[in-house]
Design a protein around this motif. Structure first.
Motif, PDB file in Angstrom:
ATOM      1  N   SER A   1       0.753  -1.020   0.071  1.00 33.77           N
ATOM      2  CA  SER A   1       0.126   0.069  -0.127  1.00 33.77           C
ATOM      3  C   SER A   1       0.700   1.211  -0.081  1.00 33.77           C
ATOM      4  O   SER A   1       0.647   2.273  -0.685  1.00 33.77           O
ATOM      5  CB  SER A   1      -0.889   0.057   1.323  1.00 33.77           C
TER       6      SER A   1
ATOM      7  N   GLN B   1       2.249   1.577  -3.445  1.00 30.26           N
ATOM      8  CA  GLN B   1       1.409   2.217  -4.360  1.00 30.26           C
ATOM      9  C   GLN B   1       1.120   3.770  -4.194  1.00 30.26           C
ATOM     10  O   GLN B   1       1.196   4.639  -5.160  1.00 30.26           O
ATOM     11  CB  GLN B   1      -0.214   1.511  -4.181  1.00 30.26           C
TER      12      GLN B   1
ATOM     13  N   GLN C   1       1.949   6.647  -7.073  1.00 29.46           N
ATOM     14  CA  GLN C   1       0.966   7.631  -7.618  1.00 29.46           C
ATOM     15  C   GLN C   1       1.367   9.063  -7.412  1.00 29.46           C
ATOM     16  O   GLN C   1       0.925  10.001  -8.134  1.00 29.46           O
ATOM     17  CB  GLN C   1      -0.288   7.550  -6.583  1.00 29.46           C
TER      18      GLN C   1
ATOM     19  N   VAL D   1      -1.330   2.895 -11.858  1.00 30.37           N
ATOM     20  CA  VAL D   1      -0.578   2.265 -10.628  1.00 30.37           C
ATOM     21  C   VAL D   1      -1.394   1.020 -10.427  1.00 30.37           C
ATOM     22  O   VAL D   1      -2.531   1.301  -9.904  1.00 30.37           O
ATOM     23  CB  VAL D   1      -0.165   3.153  -9.621  1.00 30.37           C
ATOM     24  N   GLN D   2      -0.834  -0.020 -10.538  1.00 33.09           N
ATOM     25  CA  GLN D   2      -1.724  -1.301 -10.425  1.00 33.09           C
ATOM     26  C   GLN D   2      -0.871  -2.180  -9.775  1.00 33.09           C
ATOM     27  O   GLN D   2       0.457  -2.355 -10.154  1.00 33.09           O
ATOM     28  CB  GLN D   2      -2.349  -1.956 -11.668  1.00 33.09           C
ATOM     29  N   VAL D   3      -1.447  -3.141  -8.845  1.00 34.25           N
ATOM     30  CA  VAL D   3      -0.858  -4.605  -8.454  1.00 34.25           C
ATOM     31  C   VAL D   3      -1.051  -5.427  -9.471  1.00 34.25           C
ATOM     32  O   VAL D   3      -1.939  -6.011  -9.629  1.00 34.25           O
ATOM     33  CB  VAL D   3      -1.501  -4.838  -7.074  1.00 34.25           C
TER      34      VAL D   3
ATOM     35  N   VAL E   1       4.343  -4.042  -8.549  1.00 36.18           N
ATOM     36  CA  VAL E   1       3.342  -3.057  -8.610  1.00 36.18           C
ATOM     37  C   VAL E   1       4.160  -2.245  -9.932  1.00 36.18           C
ATOM     38  O   VAL E   1       5.198  -1.937  -9.907  1.00 36.18           O
ATOM     39  CB  VAL E   1       3.331  -1.966  -7.471  1.00 36.18           C
TER      40      VAL E   1
ATOM     41  N   GLY F   1       3.523   1.123 -12.984  1.00 36.93           N
ATOM     42  CA  GLY F   1       2.797   2.300 -13.218  1.00 36.93           C
ATOM     43  C   GLY F   1       3.556   3.060 -14.350  1.00 36.93           C
ATOM     44  O   GLY F   1       4.505   2.566 -14.848  1.00 36.93           O
TER      45      GLY F   1
END
Length: 455
Positions: free
Chosen positions: A306, A309, A313, A321-323, A342, A344
């Motif tokens: 978290s 992320q 961002q 931004v994605q897991v 992760v 992006g």
């Protein structure tokens, strides 16, 4: 001779009689480096990178960078915020090749670079990079060795890569060297346990995670590269590195990639949670299930993902931004690791160094103050360290790849320092952490035992 641009020349030779270690030993010059991986034939692990004789060095402390030019023999001082200066000073040259790295800066950067520890006297610079115009790439898949030279100055005369090729193929490798070590300095488990318990009481919904160092020190005499060879044999990992500086050497192996930037693509692979490998395939699978099933580790890992992320961002398009992979078990030679991925897309106005700046892990991911942490670290904090920092390369083409240096070894004068990291969350089991510390201490002693040396 191959040419990729007006300023980049390449020469490829058959390397089936060579290894990265042999190339390093035959290579002549100062401030040599070797970046390699135990994950050969997979992605970036397919290549090893070797170099010597940098064109210049950047050494940053606080709000200042010294630029040491080996062409002019002069030192230039630049004042300002460290990352702003690095972005301005790092050469940017289009030298597209098939390799992840084909020339640029190799070194490390740490907390001083993110303004957290600029006033700490920890012995080493906040940032230290050598800029190499000539590097050697070993391709483990094809057994080819490629020599690459990129001119920083367009008018500068090109070196003769044929001479370098003959040096690598037929040169004299230095005699095998060894090293000796003396008594290890130990910290008491009782005091350290008290520090951990006290720190854990500080953790709450606002301060969720803190990373602490545990340090081991020994007297050292001999060849630091021999110590690196011991380390790569006993603790192979996806990231393995040896870099020489003026008065110290940094070497290490790390399972943890901090950040990679390739063009606009940003990739982070946060790793938290380890468990020993099994002796059989079925035992290995069972150990993986045990690791995955530990609630405290999964919760701690989720906090880290978290945080990553949120950091990405700030430098990427937010919706990019994605897991990509969540809590996957990865296997190194010695351990199982719980890893996520992760990704992006970098904002077009930003530099890869902006990504590095926001992802270098401070002692706390979510806000514990410097003074709160250092109060628990005063015992032994005088030693040189690069704990929590990142080491890697910044290519002329803007590509970047850095690994965490949490288990690096610093050889400084006649002392060898090693550090491991302890991650504390409100879910952490302190007795398990103390067991981890004891195992790290035994591992450090075992690492120092060299077939050619005596303790």
């Amino acid at each position: 001779m191959q040419t990729t641009s007006s300023r980049t020349k390449m020469k490829t030779i058959n390397g089936d009689s060579l290894t990265p270690i042999l190339i390093f030993r035959r290579l002549q010059g100062k401030y040599k480096f070797l970046l390699e991986s135990s994950a050969q034939h997979e992605g970036a692990g397919r290549f090893s990178f070797i170099g010597a004789n940098p064109r210049k060095t950047y050494k940053g402390v606080g709000q200042e960078i010294q630029e040491i030019s080996y062409k002019t023999g002069k030192t230039y001082v630049h004042k300002g915020e460290l990352f702003v200066l690095l972005k301005r000073l790092m050469p940017r040259i289009s030298n597209t090749t098939q390799f992840p790295f084909s020339g640029g800066a190799v070194g490390y950067i740490g907390h001083g670079g993110t303004t957290m520890f600029a006033d700490e006297k920890i012995g080493l610079p906040d940032a230290h990079f050598h800029v190499y115009e000539t590097i050697i790439v070993f391709d483990h898949l094809t057994d080819e060795v490629t020599l690459i030279h990129t001119n920083i100055d367009a008018e500068k005369q090109q070196p003769d890569l044929e001479v370098l090729a003959q040096q690598l193929l037929n040169g004299d490798a230095h005699d095998e060297a060894t090293y000796h070590y003396h008594a290890l300095e130990k910290a008491t488990d009782e005091s350290f346990a008290a520090e951990l318990q006290a720190m854990q009481t500080k953790l709450n919904d606002d301060i969720t995670r803190v990373v602490l160092p545990k340090r081991y020190v020994a007297n050292f005499q001999g060849d630091a590269f021999s110590l690196y060879r011991q380390l790569r044999k006993k603790k192979p990992a996806p990231y393995m590195y040896y870099v020489e500086f003026e008065d110290h050497v940094i070497l290490g192996t790390s399972p943890d990639s901090l950040i990679r930037v390739k063009g606009e693509r940003v990739i982070a692979t946060p790793t938290e949670g380890t468990y020993p490998r099994g002796e059989t395939k079925s035992e290995d699978l069972e150990n993986g299930r045990i690791l995955y099933g530990q609630t405290d580790i999964r919760n701690s890992h989720a906090i880290l993902v978290s945080a990553i992320q949120q950091k990405l961002q700030s430098v990427c398009f937010r919706d990019s931004v994605q897991v990509i992979e969540a809590m996957r078990i990865e296997r190194s030679k010695q351990a199982l690791h719980l890893t996520s991925r992760v990704e992006g897309r970098l904002l077009p106005m930003l530099h890869a160094l902006d990504v590095l700046a926001v992802t270098i892990p401070p002692f706390s991911v979510t806000g514990i103050s410097q003074k709160q942490v250092t109060r628990y670290l005063e015992n032994g904090s005088h030693m040189a360290c690069i704990f929590g920092d990142a080491l890697g390369f910044i290519g002329f083409n803007g590509h970047l790849d850095f690994a965490l240096t949490a288990q690096s070894i610093v050889v400084e004068h006649e002392t060898v320092h090693m550090q491991s990291t302890i991650t504390m969350t409100k879910y952490t089991n302190v007795p398990n952490v103390l067991q981890q510390v004891q195992e790290e201490e035994r591992g450090f002693l075992q690492l120092l035992v060299n077939d050619g040396g005596r303790n």
